[in-house]
Design an enzyme around this catalytic site. Sequence first.
Site, PDB file in Angstrom:
ATOM      1  N   LYS A   1      45.459  52.800  41.149  1.00 18.96           N
ATOM      2  CA  LYS A   1      45.547  52.476  42.396  1.00 18.96           C
ATOM      3  C   LYS A   1      46.884  52.795  43.549  1.00 18.96           C
ATOM      4  O   LYS A   1      47.491  53.064  43.400  1.00 18.96           O
ATOM      5  CB  LYS A   1      45.152  49.926  42.600  1.00 18.96           C
TER       6      LYS A   1
ATOM      7  N   ARG B   1      42.104  45.724  33.815  1.00 19.95           N
ATOM      8  CA  ARG B   1      40.918  46.819  34.231  1.00 19.95           C
ATOM      9  C   ARG B   1      41.676  48.306  34.013  1.00 19.95           C
ATOM     10  O   ARG B   1      42.442  47.944  35.314  1.00 19.95           O
ATOM     11  CB  ARG B   1      40.609  46.036  34.788  1.00 19.95           C
TER      12      ARG B   1
HETATM   13  C1  PT1 Z   1      39.267  45.077  40.499  1.00 21.13           C
HETATM   14  C2  PT1 Z   1      37.949  46.794  40.744  1.00 21.13           C
HETATM   15  C3  PT1 Z   1      37.017  46.015  40.228  1.00 21.13           C
HETATM   16  N1  PT1 Z   1      38.879  47.321  41.173  1.00 21.13           N
HETATM   17  C4  PT1 Z   1      37.693  44.072  39.501  1.00 21.13           C
HETATM   18  N2  PT1 Z   1      36.986  45.281  39.175  1.00 21.13           N
HETATM   19  C5  PT1 Z   1      37.519  48.285  41.770  1.00 21.13           C
HETATM   20  N3  PT1 Z   1      37.108  42.516  38.833  1.00 21.13           N
HETATM   21  C6  PT1 Z   1      36.135  48.804  40.920  1.00 21.13           C
HETATM   22  C7  PT1 Z   1      43.352  51.742  45.654  1.00 21.13           C
HETATM   23  O1  PT1 Z   1      43.653  51.125  46.537  1.00 21.13           O
HETATM   24  O2  PT1 Z   1      40.627  45.803  40.877  1.00 21.13           O
HETATM   25  N4  PT1 Z   1      39.013  44.411  39.775  1.00 21.13           N
HETATM   26  N5  PT1 Z   1      35.910  47.362  41.005  1.00 21.13           N
HETATM   27  C8  PT1 Z   1      38.356  49.858  41.939  1.00 21.13           C
HETATM   28  N6  PT1 Z   1      38.425  49.562  43.186  1.00 21.13           N
HETATM   29  C9  PT1 Z   1      39.682  49.982  44.001  1.00 21.13           C
HETATM   30  C10 PT1 Z   1      40.489  49.897  45.521  1.00 21.13           C
HETATM   31  C11 PT1 Z   1      40.057  51.283  43.522  1.00 21.13           C
HETATM   32  C12 PT1 Z   1      41.389  50.103  45.766  1.00 21.13           C
HETATM   33  C13 PT1 Z   1      41.336  51.589  43.972  1.00 21.13           C
HETATM   34  C14 PT1 Z   1      41.770  51.218  45.628  1.00 21.13           C
HETATM   35  O3  PT1 Z   1      43.354  52.624  45.395  1.00 21.13           O
END
Ligand code: PT1
Length: 285
Positions: free
Chosen positions: A229, A263
């Site tokens: 992230k 995850r």
């Molecule tokens: C998470 C999650 C998810 N994240 C759960 N499911 C994502 N339970 C998808 C960035 O800042 O943390 N928990 N499903 C993906 N979401 C992101 C959010 C991807 C922020 C990238 C960023 O780069």
Amino acid sequence: MMDNASRTSLACGRHRLDLSFPRVMGILNVTPDSFSDGGRHLVLDDALRHAGQMLAEGAAIIDIGGESTRPGADPVSPQQELDRVAPVVEALVRELDALVSVDTSNPDVMREVASLGAGMINDVRALERECAMEAALGTGLPVCLMHRQGEPRDMQQAPRYDEPVEEAVVEFLESRLAACAAAGLRRERLLLDPGFGFGKTVEHNLRLLNRMDRLEGFGLPLLVGMSRKSMIGKVLARPVEERLWGGLAMTALAVDRGARILRVHDVGPNVDAVNMTWAVLKEGC
Ligand code: PT1
């Protein structure tokens, strides 16, 4: 009152997930960019190979997502999401007997994947979508409730909180737990996630990782997703393909602060980081 055994393992459809030690969830995206090869069986072959490799590297769960929830992402139609996700769930269950979690907020997708043998629902919208609560309840599967502020499209536009971020997260999760209790969704079926990167600045994310102990009071398994992230990118000034090492540091700290499911994209390295951290915490292997 729950006994210790039921607290540390989770009934996930035909699977039972042992959570007496922290486990790794491998991410399998089936969003359009992974469809660049065109034909459906190519996509399925690719998904099966990737999932098989993650399982061989020690993933306990494969999380399948058909809608990107990354900052700036556009929503997809329910039918599109179902078309992407359903064949992959079916193949992973049939060919690999995998414990499959599905990253969805969509009630139709929840019902359909449960009938195809999925073992967990991962809803970044914490069952707030219309009819999602009823749909999740009907599946009988465990559900991960995540905190977020805003919607993926605009959630990173100057996020701010009137109180310490961990208090906002705790209040939100408390209210979602109350909604689940009112709907009859048993607590034993729930997992919680602070939602790193969902409507949070770098400082919010770093603070949240330090204050994860605030979530331990719920007595429910904690899931965290920090892999690749932008918080890691911003601290280290690294592009997305160079965030593994920073992510491993986050994994070790999250395990120390009580995370039970990590995850991640890079399963093998994270399994080692988790197991090494756990050995230190337990003073044994
Ligand atoms: C998470 C999650 C998810 N994240 C759960 N499911 C994502 N339970 C998808 C960035 O800042 O943390 N928990 N499903 C993906 N979401 C992101 C959010 C991807 C922020 C990238 C960023 O780069």
